[in-house]
Motif scaffolding. Structure first.
Motif: not given
Length: 86
Positions: A12-16, A18-23
């Motif tokens: 789940e941390r990896w998905r977050i 890698q998300s566009r919003g996080y970047k």
């Protein structure tokens, strides 16, 4: 044995991460930290010599305005400014 809800917490941390919003949020966070860093080093906000909320608020506003003026100067010229110069 009880079932563990968070079986693979790293996934789940990896998905977050890698998300566009996080970047996008990381880019915005860097911009905000640059402003506060500038205020501390150049704008004399590291050790405020003024006392009282109104005076410190005034100093903060003054520093923010000065930073904005410097930032505006460094922005690339737009079509509007090119038309005014002509």
């Amino acid at each position: 044995v009880a079932w563990k809800e968070d079986r693979w917490p790293g996934v789940e941390r990896w998905r977050i991460l890698q998300s566009r919003g996080y970047k996008v949020s990381q880019v915005k966070r860097k911009r905000i930290e640059e402003v506060f860093g500038w205020m501390k080093t150049i704008g004399s906000m590291r050790k405020v010599k003024l006392r009282g909320l109104p005076l410190v608020s005034w100093l903060f506003d003054l520093n923010a305005a000065a930073y904005n003026l410097i930032r505006i100067k460094n922005l690339k010229p737009t079509l509007y400014t090119k038309l005014q110069m002509a």
